[in-house]
Design a protein around this motif. Sequence first.
Motif, PDB file in Angstrom:
ATOM      1  N   HIS A 347      31.357   3.981  25.653  1.00 57.28           N
ATOM      2  CA  HIS A 347      30.038   4.117  25.035  1.00 57.28           C
ATOM      3  C   HIS A 347      29.440   2.720  24.904  1.00 57.28           C
ATOM      4  CE1 HIS A 347      27.503   5.905  21.489  1.00 57.28           C
ATOM      5  NE2 HIS A 347      26.811   5.793  22.601  1.00 57.28           N
ATOM      6  N   GLU A 474      21.928   2.062  25.334  1.00 54.38           N
ATOM      7  CA  GLU A 474      23.006   2.948  24.905  1.00 54.38           C
ATOM      8  C   GLU A 474      23.295   3.929  26.037  1.00 54.38           C
ATOM      9  OE1 GLU A 474      24.439   6.828  23.620  1.00 54.38           O
ATOM     10  OE2 GLU A 474      22.397   6.361  24.283  1.00 54.38           O
ATOM     11  N   PHE A 476      26.715   6.348  28.122  1.00 55.92           N
ATOM     12  CA  PHE A 476      28.102   6.796  28.235  1.00 55.92           C
ATOM     13  C   PHE A 476      28.571   6.674  29.676  1.00 55.92           C
ATOM     14  CE2 PHE A 476      27.028   9.191  24.328  1.00 55.92           C
ATOM     15  CZ  PHE A 476      28.123   8.850  23.552  1.00 55.92           C
ATOM     16  N   SER A 598      21.428   7.549  26.982  1.00 51.45           N
ATOM     17  CA  SER A 598      22.419   8.489  27.514  1.00 51.45           C
ATOM     18  C   SER A 598      21.871   9.911  27.547  1.00 51.45           C
ATOM     19  CB  SER A 598      23.695   8.444  26.683  1.00 51.45           C
ATOM     20  OG  SER A 598      23.471   8.899  25.365  1.00 51.45           O
TER      21      SER A 598
END
Length: 694
Positions: A347, A474, A476, A598
């Motif tokens: 992450h 941000e 993943f 994400s």
Amino acid sequence: MSVTPGHIPHGAEALPDDRFLDREESWLRFNQRVLELAEDARLPLLERVRFLSIFATNLDEFFMVRVAGLTRRMATGLAVQSASGRQPREVLERTATVARELMLRHAACFRDDLCPSLAKEHIELLRWDQLAETEQERMRRFFRDRIYPVLTPLVVDSAHPFPYISGLSLNLAVIVRDPQTDATMFARVKVPPVLPRFLEASPDRFTPLEDVIAAHLGQLFVGMEVVEHHAFRVTRNQDLEIDEDISEGLLQALERELLRRRFGPVVRLEVEDSISEGVLDLLTEELSIDERQIFRLDGPLDLAGMAAIADLDRPELKYPPFVPSKEALPADADLFAAIRERDVLVHHPYDSFTTTVQRLIEDAADDPKVLAIKQTLYRTSGDSPIVDALVGAAAAGKQVVVVVELKARFDERANIAWARKLEKAGCHVVYGFVGLKTHCKLALVVRQEADGVLRRYCHIGTGNYHPKTARLYEDFGLLTADPHVGEDVSALFNHLTGYSRQNDYKRLLVAPQSLRPGLVRRIEREIEHAEAGRSARVRFKCNSVVDEVVIDALYRASRAGVPVDIWVRGICALRPGVPGLSENIRVRSVLGRFLEHSRVFAFENGGDPEVWLGSADLMHRNLDRRVEALVTVTDRGHRTDLLELLDRAMDDGTDAWWLEGDGTWIRRSAMTAEPLLDIQTHLVKSRRWRTVDG
């Protein structure tokens, strides 16, 4: 909301025609949320300045692409009524109205809030007449040595036509009078973009570059009287139009189109509100624009340049320093052994990109057991270690295949340069499909293990292979050696590089073939679970929610009693909380230190949750005109943590913006006096928030 019957999918009850919010206005409301961060006195001061700059940059892109595209379609007769029911001209007029309101609010934030706040911290932004005499003298020397040599005043008369005004350029409109003939003439002076937007007159005291030029116009028009001068700025259409069916190569076509960008039609004229009507009329006529495209503002213009002020070395006025965690793949761990043992969920930026995703490519390039590396590149940095590793791998004799998306908006030139560098190094470079952008984030490493078995290691992500933005965005990523994922990713690369018509995958959903139908089927499955009395719920996290087919499926789920939670950063055309339509749908938005980027799609599935992550947003372009990929997350601990994160964002105790059914966004902190959780700050502090599947 009216209840006029609309399209009835799958025999369901009719949905109202006005069930969609306007896409363009929703984007502007997203940028309004960015502006509200600039206005938030609780944030560090220079971070507020940065959000002020981001607002300006965002709005420039909105006009260059969205407004320009709509204007072009209207001119060619191709514009149609929007899904929200507005006619093209209504959309354009409403867009201009909302944009004007926000631009005035932006200018007021700069003038009335940030400038005084900066001054209290001994950082001053001053106009020319506010500078001390010693500072003006310093600027005079700077003008003589650094500015004057690069200026080119262009006069307009019978022998000199009105000059071309390039997009996003800042200019001075100057009226000069010849004292001998009393004749007046118009001249344009372009503010050089190669110089700083704000000049440092003395330590931490800055003045706009155009003010320094304006104070020295007499040196540009010697013997003439400068009657008046005014700053103005033009925005042009910079959306690319490429005919991919022509015989020339895509790379050459793109280079040719990039040259044309400078000459796109004008879609916005910004002027300081002190401009005279005569000069404004002249600009309006010469630029062939109408009143709707003119934006009068309290100067200075082009506040995107405030990013340089935000970069000042004043750490006490910024977010506290943050070092990403390296625990996901410790440096002393064998990377390939760790991924073989179990899937690794990373992450970013909370987990280090360098020690996980970048390390996978670098270790693969150096490992003699690795036979091949395949990679998609949509955006990457100018000094990309990923590209360097791929070049090194090719030099070492490994098979390296890179799918480069040349048409990544505003990164086209960089991608052309890296494509050529990779080709020269011996990499097999593929430019994807005609008519489709390759937007999926995939890496595949083929390694011969000690027992002679070939094993595939994969990364499927939600963000670009860009080490710099990985510290700000941000995202993943899933690192896995699962053989089913390996087979799927191999098949998808064969589809990208060859003529495979692969449509069925074990652990992937791929656009444009299976992604939208796959999501809709799963939403409908939740309806079936709810009707059977089993647990049902839909939770999505993405950047934009626009696709009408998916939205209608979510409306049907809401009507069936399925709770639907949407965590969206930007555009949302769905109306939540409307009785009889969407009372079971909640929409939240989180903005802050990091850009929420994400995409996660979760389905309760009767108590056996199914979670997907990947590159796709719920937009037509993603689902119809791009190659996108979602991967299902099978590790129980990873699923649990992703679901908990989604729930935390939707919690009433978390600071977020809540979307109302009429399209307005209300910040939760404005609704309660209780202290609220900043989810990004929470993740920075906790850093390692995941569990593992026991």
